[in-house]
Design an enzyme around this catalytic site. Structure first.
Site, PDB file in Angstrom:
ATOM      1  N   GLU A 287       0.930  -1.087   0.168  1.00 34.95           N
ATOM      2  CA  GLU A 287      -0.063   0.155   0.060  1.00 34.95           C
ATOM      3  C   GLU A 287       0.772   1.279   0.130  1.00 34.95           C
ATOM      4  O   GLU A 287       1.856   1.362   0.803  1.00 34.95           O
ATOM      5  CB  GLU A 287      -0.901  -0.075   1.328  1.00 34.95           C
ATOM      6  CG  GLU A 287      -1.733   1.112   1.310  1.00 34.95           C
ATOM      7  CD  GLU A 287      -2.499   1.066   2.752  1.00 34.95           C
ATOM      8  OE1 GLU A 287      -3.315   2.074   2.778  1.00 34.95           O
ATOM      9  OE2 GLU A 287      -2.196   0.483   3.900  1.00 34.95           O
ATOM     10  N   LYS A 351      -9.235   2.548  -3.292  1.00 35.41           N
ATOM     11  CA  LYS A 351      -9.999   2.117  -1.900  1.00 35.41           C
ATOM     12  C   LYS A 351     -11.488   2.586  -1.851  1.00 35.41           C
ATOM     13  O   LYS A 351     -11.387   3.739  -1.770  1.00 35.41           O
ATOM     14  CB  LYS A 351      -8.954   2.408  -0.713  1.00 35.41           C
ATOM     15  CG  LYS A 351      -9.222   1.737   0.671  1.00 35.41           C
ATOM     16  CD  LYS A 351      -8.157   2.311   1.436  1.00 35.41           C
ATOM     17  CE  LYS A 351      -8.516   1.461   2.817  1.00 35.41           C
ATOM     18  NZ  LYS A 351      -7.386   1.942   3.972  1.00 35.41           N
ATOM     19  N   CYS A 404      -5.532  -2.426   2.468  1.00 36.74           N
ATOM     20  CA  CYS A 404      -5.311  -2.351   4.035  1.00 36.74           C
ATOM     21  C   CYS A 404      -6.769  -3.004   4.734  1.00 36.74           C
ATOM     22  O   CYS A 404      -6.841  -4.131   4.350  1.00 36.74           O
ATOM     23  CB  CYS A 404      -5.228  -0.811   4.525  1.00 36.74           C
ATOM     24  SG  CYS A 404      -4.917  -0.697   5.998  1.00 36.74           S
TER      25      CYS A 404
END
Length: 528
Positions: A287, A351, A404
């Site tokens: 990430e 995301k 994440c």
């Protein structure tokens, strides 16, 4: 046992609150890295007995009758989440001079908010409280509903769901394919709390027998599923290289370090394969691995194009920027960017689930005027993505990305997973150091692989990078603070379940609800 239960039932005031807090804190030992699930057989009977002592008084208003069991559940949840999530405060110490003031909010404020869900669970359970095993069904139902609510209320944060306590190893993860996390959360509480019937006059044999049967079914199904597991094909799905550089978090956004960090990723990605190993089909960076905006650095894009060889794909965590057509204002996204052997960024997935106060400031107009800001450093506030779909690699393999903590949300198989060959999770757990956080994060990623019936490829800047098969078994992984590259063959697995775990999980709640109602009606008739 009856004497112990009687003492717990008679606790009052601060003693009752302390007992609930300690019971919750002890329950947190059932989560990684401790995995001492047996503590559930202590914590939850204590919680049941505390609720036994929370009976309403004659003439009390309805709200007053609910407040007492709510507070017991809240204190239990507060202990559970403080003991299980204290490590969140470690992220604020990366920039301690700017954010240390917010430590109490992270260590105590977040648990205090999450504890409300467990307060709701115990308040709901006490509404239909009964004697014997019926009240165990009530508390299991309450926690099952509360954990389900935690998946979406206030954007959702289902970290350390109670059901995970019964899934410390792949053998005990397989039941989730039948009843999902909703069913697991409820039935795990049912089993953990059932020893409380030892202090009751009725329902002992039935309750304990049911708990024993559920435990045997849980372990037996896992043994059966693993013993009949698909044999991995001799031809793997693909060969992957995972890059874990363990970049110190305080240096990540330092302007003077950015080129050095980028060069580190390039150099590690170019390392020769072990003798006899084929070159990777897919290289994965974690990430926000690229510490600048790729579109603003043509030289970086050229370097990436030179890195990716014929037939390879590179997937990197990077900040993606879009400029509006009207006011030219920029929007930033935390993304997985796919780069082909021509050096083209041919796809990107943003995301969707952002971390409040970490990646964006909720109610920014109001809170910014009050002097609040994001509690971690990054390029800017991120915008949420709008769509999740698989990315296709050069070899035709489809990977469904989760960035994440998106991987902690159950049911990912229903969000494009059925069309994907593998699940991809990129993360950066360097924020939390060598605390329980990265281990808890990895465990939840394992369970998502089992749910989805797909292998999981996971790349972390620091944390736990590795590949997990569709049964939750770790093929290979790096530990905390490791620096290096992992070359792993990803197995070709696409598992399906004869059950819809979402419907089955809700079915578990319905059965518990009927049991609770019938037990409550029976007790009221007995005392009328």
């Amino acid at each position: 046992m009856e004497r112990l239960a009687g003492k717990v039932i008679l606790l009052w005031g601060w003693r009752r609150a302390l007992a609930a807090f300690l019971a919750g804190a002890v329950a947190a030992l059932s989560q990684p890295p401790f995995d001492f699930f047996a503590v559930g057989f202590i914590s939850f009977p204590v919680l049941v007995w505390l609720l036994d002592g929370a009976a309403g008084r004659p003439g009390e208003r309805f709200v007053q009758r609910l407040l007492r069991p709510f507070l017991i559940g809240w204190w239990f949840g507060f202990g559970y989440f403080v003991a299980g999530l204290w490590w969140v405060g470690n992220a604020l110490l990366v920039e301690a001079d700017a954010f240390a003031w917010a430590l109490p909010l992270a260590i105590f404020g977040l648990p205090a908010l999450l504890a409300v869900f467990y307060g709701v669970a115990t308040a709901l359970a006490r509404l239909a409280w009964s004697d014997g095993a019926g009240r165990i069904a009530a508390i299991a139902l309450g926690f099952g509903v509360a954990e389900w609510l935690r998946t979406f209320v206030l954007t959702g944060f289902p970290w350390n769901a109670i059901g995970q306590a019964a899934m410390p190893v792949p053998l005990l993860m397989q039941t989730v394919t039948v009843i999902g996390m909703v069913g697991m959360n409820a039935l795990v509480v049912l089993v953990f709390a059932m020893p409380a019937v030892l202090a009751a006059r009725r329902g002992r044999i039935f309750g304990l027998s049911l708990a024993a049967l559920l435990m045997m079914l849980h372990a037996g199904f896992g043994y059966y599923r693993l013993s009949t597991a698909q044999t991995a094909s001799e031809e793997p799905l693909l060969h992957v290289r995972l890059v874990q550089p363990s970049i110190v978090q305080s240096s990540k956004w330092d302007a003077q370090m950015r080129d050095s960090i980028f060069s580190t990723y390039l150099d590690m990605s170019r390392r020769p394969q072990p003798a006899g190993s084929p070159p990777p089909d897919l290289i994965v960076w974690p990430e926000t691995a690229v510490p600048f905006i790729l579109s603003e650095r043509p030289d970086a894009l050229v370097a990436l194009g030179e890195l990716v060889e014929d037939g390879q794909t590179l997937m990197v965590g990077a900040v993606r920027m879009e400029r509006g057509s009207a006011d030219r204002s920029a929007r930033y996204y935390n993304s997985v960017t796919a780069i082909n052997d021509g050096g083209e960024t041919y796809d990107a997935i943003d995301k969707i689930r952002l971390v409040p106060f970490g990646e964006y400031l909720p109610l920014s107009g109001l809170l910014s005027r009050l002097g609040m800001s994001r509690l971690v450093e990054s390029v800017a506030d991120f915008s949420a993505g709008s769509q999740r779909r698989p990315i296709t690699t050069a070899g035709g393999v489809t990977a469904l990305p989760f960035i994440c903590y998106e991987i902690i949300f159950p049911g990912i198989a229903g969000h494009g997973g059925e069309d994907a060959d593998l699940i991809l999770n990129i993360t950066n757990d360097a924020w939390f150091g060598d605390t329980p956080g990265p281990y808890q994060h990895f465990r939840q990623a394992q369970i998502r692989a089992v749910e989805a019936g797909r292998p999981l490829v996971r790349s972390a800047n620091n944390g736990i990078s590795g590949v997990v098969d569709a049964y939750g078994r770790t093929i290979d992984a790096f530990g905390m603070d490791a620096i290096g590259v992992l070359d792993i063959a990803v197995p070709r697995q696409r598992l399906t379940s004869a059950f819809d775990p979402r419907l089955a999980g809700m079915g578990v709640l319905v059965i518990l609800g009927l049991w609770t109602i019938l037990a409550s009606i029976r007790d009221r008739r007995r005392f009328d």
